[in-house]
Design an enzyme around this catalytic site. Sequence first.
Site, PDB file in Angstrom:
ATOM      1  N   HIS A 261      31.088  14.535 -13.977  1.00  0.00           N
ATOM      2  CA  HIS A 261      30.387  13.380 -13.671  1.00  0.00           C
ATOM      3  C   HIS A 261      30.590  12.363 -14.566  1.00  0.00           C
ATOM      4  O   HIS A 261      30.919  12.595 -15.930  1.00  0.00           O
ATOM      5  CB  HIS A 261      28.877  13.729 -13.744  1.00  0.00           C
ATOM      6  CG  HIS A 261      27.774  13.002 -12.973  1.00  0.00           C
ATOM      7  ND1 HIS A 261      27.471  11.681 -13.484  1.00  0.00           N
ATOM      8  CD2 HIS A 261      27.470  12.953 -11.796  1.00  0.00           C
ATOM      9  CE1 HIS A 261      26.690  11.208 -12.804  1.00  0.00           C
ATOM     10  NE2 HIS A 261      26.741  12.010 -11.605  1.00  0.00           N
ATOM     11  N   ASP A 315      26.235  18.381  -6.620  1.00  0.00           N
ATOM     12  CA  ASP A 315      26.868  19.006  -5.403  1.00  0.00           C
ATOM     13  C   ASP A 315      27.278  20.542  -5.443  1.00  0.00           C
ATOM     14  O   ASP A 315      27.650  20.909  -4.558  1.00  0.00           O
ATOM     15  CB  ASP A 315      28.315  18.034  -5.188  1.00  0.00           C
ATOM     16  CG  ASP A 315      27.685  16.655  -4.572  1.00  0.00           C
ATOM     17  OD1 ASP A 315      26.611  16.709  -3.912  1.00  0.00           O
ATOM     18  OD2 ASP A 315      28.490  15.589  -4.815  1.00  0.00           O
TER      19      ASP A 315
HETATM   20  N1  ACO Z   1      37.942  19.182 -12.418  1.00  0.00           N
HETATM   21  C1  ACO Z   1      38.825  19.078 -13.263  1.00  0.00           C
HETATM   22  N2  ACO Z   1      38.789  18.075 -14.329  1.00  0.00           N
HETATM   23  C2  ACO Z   1      37.964  17.248 -14.338  1.00  0.00           C
HETATM   24  C3  ACO Z   1      37.109  17.051 -13.444  1.00  0.00           C
HETATM   25  C4  ACO Z   1      37.000  18.302 -12.176  1.00  0.00           C
HETATM   26  N3  ACO Z   1      35.982  18.169 -11.277  1.00  0.00           N
HETATM   27  N4  ACO Z   1      36.245  16.173 -13.699  1.00  0.00           N
HETATM   28  C5  ACO Z   1      36.655  15.485 -14.755  1.00  0.00           C
HETATM   29  N5  ACO Z   1      37.693  16.507 -14.959  1.00  0.00           N
HETATM   30  C6  ACO Z   1      38.371  16.066 -16.537  1.00  0.00           C
HETATM   31  C7  ACO Z   1      39.270  14.965 -15.801  1.00  0.00           C
HETATM   32  O1  ACO Z   1      40.762  15.307 -15.600  1.00  0.00           O
HETATM   33  C8  ACO Z   1      39.483  14.210 -17.478  1.00  0.00           C
HETATM   34  O2  ACO Z   1      40.393  14.995 -18.312  1.00  0.00           O
HETATM   35  P1  ACO Z   1      41.504  14.074 -19.262  1.00  0.00           P
HETATM   36  O3  ACO Z   1      40.588  13.568 -19.713  1.00  0.00           O
HETATM   37  O4  ACO Z   1      42.379  15.322 -19.752  1.00  0.00           O
HETATM   38  O5  ACO Z   1      42.441  13.531 -18.328  1.00  0.00           O
HETATM   39  C9  ACO Z   1      38.353  14.531 -18.073  1.00  0.00           C
HETATM   40  O6  ACO Z   1      37.648  15.593 -17.438  1.00  0.00           O
HETATM   41  C10 ACO Z   1      37.177  13.154 -17.683  1.00  0.00           C
HETATM   42  O7  ACO Z   1      37.317  12.945 -16.415  1.00  0.00           O
HETATM   43  P2  ACO Z   1      37.054  11.452 -16.027  1.00  0.00           P
HETATM   44  O8  ACO Z   1      38.166  11.421 -14.909  1.00  0.00           O
HETATM   45  O9  ACO Z   1      37.208  10.452 -16.760  1.00  0.00           O
HETATM   46  O10 ACO Z   1      35.581  11.486 -15.242  1.00  0.00           O
HETATM   47  P3  ACO Z   1      35.282  10.552 -14.194  1.00  0.00           P
HETATM   48  O11 ACO Z   1      34.024   9.937 -14.699  1.00  0.00           O
HETATM   49  O12 ACO Z   1      36.447   9.283 -13.819  1.00  0.00           O
HETATM   50  O13 ACO Z   1      35.106  11.320 -12.855  1.00  0.00           O
HETATM   51  C11 ACO Z   1      34.118  12.350 -11.119  1.00  0.00           C
HETATM   52  C12 ACO Z   1      33.609  11.609 -12.324  1.00  0.00           C
HETATM   53  C13 ACO Z   1      34.738  11.418  -9.978  1.00  0.00           C
HETATM   54  C14 ACO Z   1      32.786  12.771 -10.539  1.00  0.00           C
HETATM   55  C15 ACO Z   1      35.038  13.554 -11.276  1.00  0.00           C
HETATM   56  O14 ACO Z   1      34.463  14.524 -12.333  1.00  0.00           O
HETATM   57  C16 ACO Z   1      35.571  14.429 -10.090  1.00  0.00           C
HETATM   58  O15 ACO Z   1      36.321  13.926  -9.458  1.00  0.00           O
HETATM   59  N6  ACO Z   1      34.593  15.302  -9.865  1.00  0.00           N
HETATM   60  C17 ACO Z   1      34.788  16.217  -8.683  1.00  0.00           C
HETATM   61  C18 ACO Z   1      34.367  15.543  -7.260  1.00  0.00           C
HETATM   62  C19 ACO Z   1      32.782  15.732  -7.333  1.00  0.00           C
HETATM   63  O16 ACO Z   1      32.208  16.672  -7.619  1.00  0.00           O
HETATM   64  N7  ACO Z   1      32.225  14.400  -7.064  1.00  0.00           N
HETATM   65  C20 ACO Z   1      30.873  14.630  -7.224  1.00  0.00           C
HETATM   66  C21 ACO Z   1      30.096  13.662  -8.298  1.00  0.00           C
HETATM   67  S1  ACO Z   1      28.327  13.598  -8.104  1.00  0.00           S
HETATM   68  C22 ACO Z   1      28.004  12.505  -6.908  1.00  0.00           C
HETATM   69  O17 ACO Z   1      28.708  11.641  -7.027  1.00  0.00           O
HETATM   70  C23 ACO Z   1      26.792  12.568  -6.020  1.00  0.00           C
END
Ligand code: ACO
Length: 391
Positions: A261, A315
Amino acid sequence: MTVCEYKPGLEGIPATQSAISHVDGQLGILEYRGIRVEDLAQYSTFLETAYLLIWGGLPNQNELDHFQYEIRNHRRLKYRIRDMMKCFPEGGHPMDALQACAAALGLFYSKRALDNPAYIQNAVVRLLAKIPTMVAAFQLMRKGNDPVQPRDDLDYAGNFLYMLNEREPDPLAARIFDICLTLHAEHTINASTFSAMVTASTLTDPYAVVASAVGTLAGPLHGGANEEVINMLEEIGTVENVRPYIDRCIQEKHRIMGFGHRVYKVKDPRATILQKLAEQLFEKFGGDEYYAIALELEHVVTERLGGKGVYPNVDFYSGLVYRKLGIPTDLFTPVFAIARVAGWLAHWKEQLGENRIFRPTQIYTGSHNQSYIPMADRLQIWDKQPLAGRV
Ligand code: ACO
């Protein structure tokens, strides 16, 4: 004007001032109008929470009774909307159907009066009342059946489950569904709420505001993730497959759905409540084969990615609850929309209070002073450079 640093995704950049909800991503706290979501889940109902979000305070008994009465009175859809829905392809995604229906409301209630409190009140009531009916109607129509009319003797959550499944729901199932709606009702400036606010800032009608937010919520990185979680659990298939699946995702840099998140760096408090709700449903109505896989997934992801602040989000467990309530997988995101319309409307109303059209700036990375190329010369140039490689 000072030149600001460009932040992809506007991460950490305040886009507004708001008194509607607050998240502490380090402590895992979510409050609506200052009240913890755990308390609202336990003591409130979705409609009372919607009132709190939109009007800024908890209603007294008369106000709540009146609000519920108004919503019950506006649940039905005009036959022209039902006729329009009959033309939708049955294979289309219900979020697309919902977006079209929300926008279509603007055709029927086109007299816009954003400075009139009665207009605001009516729009709030209509949207909260009709969106569940639209979701349930599309579900029945795509199976070739007539939609079920709403029942005035059922509450908001119970009536939706009744319209969807064509039978009166078990009281525990209805109460749990109502809590799910409360948990999904609002969450600060997320993508769909931001989209709603940008649309609202042009002073268009509230139906366009909600339609634009529905379109934004549909994406797999936002509300669409709940559907993807169930697809992922299905793909994993067994508890033993969890660890290799996670290893592969990490190696190939694939996102694990239902985890991570932008704001929470601990387990989302809504995921904790939803997990308990799933367990209550399993106790009463029997378990779910995917739950053991989900538990192992949480264990392994926490072990591997917890250091980066990647934990279950809202989710992750919601799909397991919805499955047990008999809600089809591709309705999970529309169900999210039914709840989030309360938050969108709260932000719409707040935006109108101190409106300034959103018009951010950009950092231009293109070229300047290019000459216009005549068609004959252009073909020769493009022939040498395929479309995909063009800048
Ligand atoms: N799976 C694997 N790695 C992840 C995940 C994930 N779901 N989420 C974050 N990370 C990792 C990233 O790869 C990143 O690693 P790095 O620093 O080595 O590159 C680190 O954690 C930080 O992640 P960010 O990309 O900076 O997180 P961001 O805030 O951009 O993304 C998001 C948030 C889009 C929700 C992301 O966590 C994601 O894609 N999750 C999966 C989709 C999901 O479940 N969405 C629902 C969110 S809740 C909602 O909207 C109601």
